[in-house]
Write a protein that holds these residues in place. Sequence first.
Motif, PDB file in Angstrom:
ATOM      1  N   ALA A 156       0.839  -1.206   0.000  1.00  0.00           N
ATOM      2  CA  ALA A 156       0.000   0.000   0.000  1.00  0.00           C
ATOM      3  C   ALA A 156       0.866   1.245   0.000  1.00  0.00           C
ATOM      4  O   ALA A 156       1.976   1.242   0.518  1.00  0.00           O
ATOM      5  CB  ALA A 156      -0.905   0.000   1.232  1.00  0.00           C
ATOM      6  N   SER A 157       0.342   2.315  -0.590  1.00  0.00           N
ATOM      7  CA  SER A 157       1.009   3.640  -0.652  1.00  0.00           C
ATOM      8  C   SER A 157       2.414   3.578  -1.238  1.00  0.00           C
ATOM      9  O   SER A 157       3.282   4.379  -0.895  1.00  0.00           O
ATOM     10  CB  SER A 157       1.060   4.290   0.735  1.00  0.00           C
ATOM     11  N   GLY A 158       2.661   2.598  -2.120  1.00  0.00           N
ATOM     12  CA  GLY A 158       3.959   2.495  -2.784  1.00  0.00           C
ATOM     13  C   GLY A 158       4.994   1.705  -2.005  1.00  0.00           C
ATOM     14  O   GLY A 158       6.117   1.549  -2.453  1.00  0.00           O
ATOM     15  N   LEU A 159       4.638   1.200  -0.817  1.00  0.00           N
ATOM     16  CA  LEU A 159       5.572   0.391  -0.032  1.00  0.00           C
ATOM     17  C   LEU A 159       5.130  -1.074  -0.007  1.00  0.00           C
ATOM     18  O   LEU A 159       3.932  -1.362   0.047  1.00  0.00           O
ATOM     19  CB  LEU A 159       5.686   0.906   1.404  1.00  0.00           C
ATOM     20  N   VAL A 160       6.098  -1.970  -0.077  1.00  0.00           N
ATOM     21  CA  VAL A 160       5.839  -3.415  -0.090  1.00  0.00           C
ATOM     22  C   VAL A 160       6.641  -4.059   1.045  1.00  0.00           C
ATOM     23  O   VAL A 160       7.817  -3.757   1.217  1.00  0.00           O
ATOM     24  CB  VAL A 160       6.255  -4.024  -1.449  1.00  0.00           C
ATOM     25  N   GLY A 161       5.992  -4.969   1.795  1.00  0.00           N
ATOM     26  CA  GLY A 161       6.715  -5.695   2.855  1.00  0.00           C
ATOM     27  C   GLY A 161       7.173  -4.775   3.979  1.00  0.00           C
ATOM     28  O   GLY A 161       6.587  -3.718   4.210  1.00  0.00           O
ATOM     29  N   GLN A 162       8.220  -5.184   4.684  1.00  0.00           N
ATOM     30  CA  GLN A 162       8.793  -4.433   5.829  1.00  0.00           C
ATOM     31  C   GLN A 162       7.696  -4.016   6.803  1.00  0.00           C
ATOM     32  O   GLN A 162       7.680  -2.891   7.312  1.00  0.00           O
ATOM     33  CB  GLN A 162       9.565  -3.178   5.346  1.00  0.00           C
ATOM     34  N   GLU A 163       6.750  -4.953   7.096  1.00  0.00           N
ATOM     35  CA  GLU A 163       5.580  -4.621   7.931  1.00  0.00           C
ATOM     36  C   GLU A 163       5.965  -4.097   9.312  1.00  0.00           C
ATOM     37  O   GLU A 163       5.423  -3.089   9.768  1.00  0.00           O
ATOM     38  CB  GLU A 163       4.650  -5.837   8.082  1.00  0.00           C
ATOM     39  N   ASP A 164       6.931  -4.762   9.957  1.00  0.00           N
ATOM     40  CA  ASP A 164       7.319  -4.349  11.311  1.00  0.00           C
ATOM     41  C   ASP A 164       7.939  -2.958  11.315  1.00  0.00           C
ATOM     42  O   ASP A 164       7.637  -2.135  12.184  1.00  0.00           O
ATOM     43  CB  ASP A 164       8.313  -5.356  11.918  1.00  0.00           C
ATOM     44  N   ALA A 165       8.810  -2.706  10.328  1.00  0.00           N
ATOM     45  CA  ALA A 165       9.481  -1.397  10.232  1.00  0.00           C
ATOM     46  C   ALA A 165       8.458  -0.291   9.975  1.00  0.00           C
ATOM     47  O   ALA A 165       8.531   0.786  10.583  1.00  0.00           O
ATOM     48  CB  ALA A 165      10.529  -1.420   9.128  1.00  0.00           C
ATOM     49  N   ARG A 166       7.477  -0.565   9.102  1.00  0.00           N
ATOM     50  CA  ARG A 166       6.456   0.445   8.777  1.00  0.00           C
ATOM     51  C   ARG A 166       5.537   0.707   9.966  1.00  0.00           C
ATOM     52  O   ARG A 166       5.130   1.841  10.206  1.00  0.00           O
ATOM     53  CB  ARG A 166       5.648  -0.008   7.555  1.00  0.00           C
ATOM     54  N   GLN A 167       5.228  -0.378  10.706  1.00  0.00           N
ATOM     55  CA  GLN A 167       4.387  -0.235  11.893  1.00  0.00           C
ATOM     56  C   GLN A 167       5.093   0.616  12.945  1.00  0.00           C
ATOM     57  O   GLN A 167       4.481   1.489  13.569  1.00  0.00           O
ATOM     58  CB  GLN A 167       4.085  -1.613  12.459  1.00  0.00           C
ATOM     59  N   ALA A 168       6.393   0.361  13.121  1.00  0.00           N
ATOM     60  CA  ALA A 168       7.200   1.149  14.074  1.00  0.00           C
ATOM     61  C   ALA A 168       7.243   2.611  13.641  1.00  0.00           C
ATOM     62  O   ALA A 168       7.108   3.523  14.471  1.00  0.00           O
ATOM     63  CB  ALA A 168       8.615   0.572  14.137  1.00  0.00           C
ATOM     64  N   ALA A 169       7.397   2.840  12.322  1.00  0.00           N
ATOM     65  CA  ALA A 169       7.423   4.212  11.783  1.00  0.00           C
ATOM     66  C   ALA A 169       6.076   4.900  12.002  1.00  0.00           C
ATOM     67  O   ALA A 169       6.023   6.103  12.262  1.00  0.00           O
ATOM     68  CB  ALA A 169       7.759   4.183  10.292  1.00  0.00           C
ATOM     69  N   GLY A 170       4.983   4.115  11.941  1.00  0.00           N
ATOM     70  CA  GLY A 170       3.640   4.661  12.195  1.00  0.00           C
ATOM     71  C   GLY A 170       3.498   5.162  13.616  1.00  0.00           C
ATOM     72  O   GLY A 170       2.895   6.216  13.868  1.00  0.00           O
TER      73      GLY A 170
END
Length: 456
Positions: free
Chosen positions: A36-50
């Motif tokens: 989503a939003s141009g990003l793929v995978g790295q779920e944990d890193a994106r959640q932390a960034a959120g």
Amino acid sequence: MKIEEVKSTVKTQRISSHSHVKGLGLDECGEAIQMASGLVGQEDARQAAGIVVDMIRTRKMSGRAVLVAGPPGTGKTAIALAIAHELGNKVPFCPMVGSEVYSSEIKKTEVLMENFRRAIGLRIKETKEVYEGEVTEMTPVETDSTAGGYSKTVSHVIVGLKTAKGTKQLKLDPTIYESLQKEKVETGDVIYIEANSGAVKRQGRSDSYATEYDLEAEEYVPLPKGEVHKKKEVIQDVTLHDLDVANAQPKGGQDILSMMGQLMKSKKTEITDKLRKEINKVVNKYIDQGIAELVPGVLFIDEVHMLDLETFTYLHKALESTIAPIVIFATNRGHCTVRGTDDIVAPHGIPMDLLDRLLIIRTLPYNREEMESILKLRAQTEGHSIEPDALHYLAEVGTSTTLRYAIQLLTPSSQNAKMNGHGSILRKDIEETTSLFMHAKESCKILKKCADKFMK
């Protein structure tokens, strides 16, 4: 009957490495969506960034720092840019690279402090007399130049402004016409012109044009209410660095010596700590009076291992300052020597005392399915048509080499496909391209094999 398609005259934006990144791609609960939003995978890193984004929005992150660490090509810069998108364009985002501090003109610490101040915004509220409305016409009136010859100069400009209550035609100074051009104002844009200073601000495109299809994403604003000439509360966004520079430049007199001094002055000047303290006092006074509001932005330092021991110790002071932005570091180094020392080996090349202060977000290498999704996304962004089996093969190439190499192959493969008369990229086009362009690992093998043929 001949029917031709009319191409949009709006300039297409240059496609960069992260043009496809639009945000962190999280759902309402803050969980990362796989793609989503141009990003793929790295779920944990994106959640932390959120979580970091939520902390920034609630003003609970000021003076803290985050480190995004992971192997090359795992989306560290993409996550930092996604954080900037999530915060919106009103929050200052200042990107820099660790090696930027090594300037021959000013001190390393000064370069760091400059970027710190660029990442801190100040929102100032003022009541001003303005002319506001949708531009209905913009006609520059030219006269013969005083210099002679055939050249023409703009004597004045006629601008028509429309609001919900009425319209007005204004005759404006040629300097305001330059400001209109700088702001890229066109008919149909909503603007305001300050009556006293003549400053022009473009607010966006009128929402009556919202149905027209453009290549660029446009911000649409409603038609202003009330009269064209009015008193309006104007919100100005400036950074602390803008205030530093404005106060650091000496105004000088009209005599020849002061003019010569201004000409000979080097472009970069070091701003004194004393001046910054004075500006901070004024800023704090404005905040206490409710005239201004402090907006801590984000300072993104990529390749942080390039900083040396002096700058790392200076970062401690800068982070503990009462006025400090949110700092995001990124590095792809493992255990290495801290720059500026001979014997201090530390994780990511960052001294342990600073590393202890950071919230560390880890990025992991992509698997084959994630690589395929990223390559598909990049092909769409760059406007390439690619066959499913070719995409599958390119993902395999990326898995055995690197994701960056696979992305680099997209455009040459597209050129190959055109030369071979194919409408979209086929597997054989990619195979032909890989035979022409080597990847880094293959180049290293050749260097080892033929070491005696190369200069030492």
